[in-house]
Design a protein around this motif. Structure first.
Motif, PDB file in Angstrom:
ATOM      1  N   ASN A  75      -0.076   9.387  -2.870  1.00 56.70           N
ATOM      2  CA  ASN A  75       0.778   8.659  -3.118  1.00 56.70           C
ATOM      3  C   ASN A  75       1.608   9.335  -3.841  1.00 56.70           C
ATOM      4  O   ASN A  75       2.374   7.535  -4.710  1.00 56.70           O
ATOM      5  CB  ASN A  75      -0.588   7.388  -3.015  1.00 56.70           C
ATOM      6  N   ASN A 135       1.396   4.395   0.673  1.00 55.37           N
ATOM      7  CA  ASN A 135       1.102   5.472   1.978  1.00 55.37           C
ATOM      8  C   ASN A 135       1.660   6.816   2.518  1.00 55.37           C
ATOM      9  O   ASN A 135       2.322   7.620   3.012  1.00 55.37           O
ATOM     10  CB  ASN A 135       1.691   4.413   3.142  1.00 55.37           C
ATOM     11  N   ARG A 153       1.176  -1.430   0.040  1.00 56.16           N
ATOM     12  CA  ARG A 153      -0.166   0.119  -0.201  1.00 56.16           C
ATOM     13  C   ARG A 153       0.735   1.627  -0.081  1.00 56.16           C
ATOM     14  O   ARG A 153       1.534   1.371   1.024  1.00 56.16           O
ATOM     15  CB  ARG A 153      -1.005   0.330   1.200  1.00 56.16           C
ATOM     16  N   ALA A 181      -3.009   4.563  -0.286  1.00 57.48           N
ATOM     17  CA  ALA A 181      -4.019   4.732   0.782  1.00 57.48           C
ATOM     18  C   ALA A 181      -4.893   5.827   0.692  1.00 57.48           C
ATOM     19  O   ALA A 181      -4.699   7.119   0.170  1.00 57.48           O
ATOM     20  CB  ALA A 181      -3.039   5.418   1.529  1.00 57.48           C
ATOM     21  N   GLY A 182      -5.955   5.946   1.490  1.00 56.93           N
ATOM     22  CA  GLY A 182      -6.941   6.959   1.161  1.00 56.93           C
ATOM     23  C   GLY A 182      -8.410   6.954   0.250  1.00 56.93           C
ATOM     24  O   GLY A 182      -7.872   5.854  -0.305  1.00 56.93           O
ATOM     25  N   GLU A 183      -8.851   7.261   0.409  1.00 59.37           N
ATOM     26  CA  GLU A 183      -9.688   7.071  -0.958  1.00 59.37           C
ATOM     27  C   GLU A 183      -9.706   7.953  -2.115  1.00 59.37           C
ATOM     28  O   GLU A 183     -10.640   8.230  -3.110  1.00 59.37           O
ATOM     29  CB  GLU A 183     -11.165   7.890  -0.388  1.00 59.37           C
ATOM     30  N   LYS A 184      -8.479   9.147  -2.099  1.00 58.12           N
ATOM     31  CA  LYS A 184      -8.593  10.338  -3.855  1.00 58.12           C
ATOM     32  C   LYS A 184      -7.645   9.702  -4.649  1.00 58.12           C
ATOM     33  O   LYS A 184      -8.011   9.527  -5.970  1.00 58.12           O
ATOM     34  CB  LYS A 184      -7.828  11.483  -2.907  1.00 58.12           C
ATOM     35  N   GLU A 215      -1.032  10.041   1.952  1.00 56.40           N
ATOM     36  CA  GLU A 215      -2.283  10.422   0.991  1.00 56.40           C
ATOM     37  C   GLU A 215      -2.065  11.972   1.415  1.00 56.40           C
ATOM     38  O   GLU A 215      -2.169  13.191   0.149  1.00 56.40           O
ATOM     39  CB  GLU A 215      -2.980  10.449   2.157  1.00 56.40           C
ATOM     40  N   LYS A 216      -1.443  12.671   1.503  1.00 53.20           N
ATOM     41  CA  LYS A 216      -0.871  13.626   1.766  1.00 53.20           C
ATOM     42  C   LYS A 216      -0.376  14.864  -0.156  1.00 53.20           C
ATOM     43  O   LYS A 216      -0.750  15.183  -0.388  1.00 53.20           O
ATOM     44  CB  LYS A 216      -0.004  14.683   2.716  1.00 53.20           C
TER      45      LYS A 216
END
Length: 369
Positions: free
Chosen positions: A30, A24, A22, A61-64, A26-27
């Motif tokens: 990725n 990781n 994954r 990671a995350g939804e974006k 998010e900021k």
């Protein structure tokens, strides 16, 4: 450091396991960094050699975003601080292309969960997987023309093999495409809604995995199809297939200047075509020239040769300075006013373009892939 890529192994019902990697960060959506590449390569190799591991999953990671591209800000800083921009970016691109090629060649099934933004370096990771899943949130593009680069990470190979003139149009304009488009142009294999991700992973953990690679590939395909078939009603409406005739007309012929004039002169109320037109208008004419030439060559190249060509092109992009200027304007100072070296594709110096396609090495560092 290992937190920037999270690794886990999911136990299956029959004693095997699934390796999950994954991204990781998010900021940064990725964005693929050199540190991530350094972690992914060895772990994928270890999983390929581990008899307990039956398949690999790559996700973000995350939804974006799955992966919004390579870490071009880090590359900008390296070019700015180094004496030779080509040498400054060499290590990153060589590592990235080795990783992309490794994924293409992995014998075990590799599943990409393609959600959210998938651009540039993210598409490089995705394109090599054996089973590429896109969700309704997928937003895919190769927008390198906006930063003075070109569609790399295997784009030479996969763009040149798309229907009609789709690859050239997407490379020149950086146009965004969705899940339906990705299936149409061959960048994805399956559509599964994001809400079904948990059901998919649960199903994969209950597959009767075996020791035969070909059967494991087929078992993964069957698991994906079981969820995909009832979900097709949720597939978003695509753009590329419906615009195929227009794309082929706009990009016909061997005269790049005429192609660019047709696209940039397009008068349309179609928002998708208008955004594509505007991106080409503001993009690097040198990048457009590189795209045109690389795709003319791409259809005759093997995958390994495509990556070798791109390694040299990327080195030259760092050397010439157009890439650095594009990143500055879009992501560093954000004035969105790049000072491109050439003002139109007609102005691009043929000798300069030819140099981009000359390898900077006597012995190619990717000769062994």
């Amino acid at each position: 450091m290992s937190d920037i890529v999270q690794f886990e192994e999911l136990d299956t019902a029959n004693g095997k396991c699934i390796g999950v990697a994954r991204l990781n960060s998010e900021k940064s959506l990725n964005a693929l960094s050199e540190a991530m590449i350094d972690l992914l390569g060895p772990q994928l190799k270890a999983w390929e050699e581990d008899h307990r591991v039956v398949m690999v999953v790559l996700e973000g990671a995350g939804e974006k975003a799955f992966c919004a591209g390579g870490d071009v800000v880090a590359l900008y800083n390296a070019m700015k601080d180094g004496d030779n921009g080509g040498q400054a970016v060499e290590q990153f691109f060589l590592k990235e292309y080795r990783l992309d090629y490794q994924i293409h060649c992995l014998k075990k099934p590799v599943l990409i969960w393609g959600h959210g933004i998938i651009m540039g370096g993210g598409l490089g990771l995705m394109s090599g997987a054996s089973h590429r899943v896109v969700t309704e949130t997928a937003r895919i593009a190769m927008p390198e023309i906006t930063i003075g680069l070109y569609p790399d990470v295997g784009g030479t190979y996969f763009l040149s093999r798309m229907p009609g003139k789709c690859g050239l149009f997407l490379g020149l304009t950086g146009a965004n495409i969705n899940a339906a488009d990705a299936l149409y142009v061959g960048l994805a294999d399956h559509f599964i809604p994001s809400e079904d991700k948990g059901r998919l992973f649960d199903a994969l953990c209950h597959v009767n995995w075996g020791e035969t690679l070909s059967l494991n590939h087929e078992k993964l395909s069957q698991a994906l199809k079981a969820l995909e078939q009832p979900a097709r009603v949720k597939l978003p409406r695509g753009q590329v297939k419906g615009h195929q005739e227009a794309i082929d007309h706009l990009c016909e012929g061997e005269d790049l200047a005429a192609i660019v004039d047709r696209i940039c002169g397009l008068e349309t109320e179609d928002s998708w075509l208008a955004r594509a037109r505007d991106a080409l208008k503001h993009g690097s004419p040198l990048s457009a020239s590189i795209v045109f030439e690389q795709l003319k060559r791409g259809g005759q190249l093997s995958l390994a040769d495509a990556f070798r060509l791109e390694a040299g092109l990327s080195w030259r992009c760092g050397e010439f300075g157009e890439f650095q200027e594009g990143v500055r304007a879009l992501l560093i100072e954000k004035d969105r006013n790049p000072n491109w070296r050439f003002k139109s594709v007609a102005d691009v110096d043929g000798a300069v373009l030819a140099r981009f396609f000359e390898s900077p090495w006597d012995l190619h560092p990717l000769a062994n892939i």
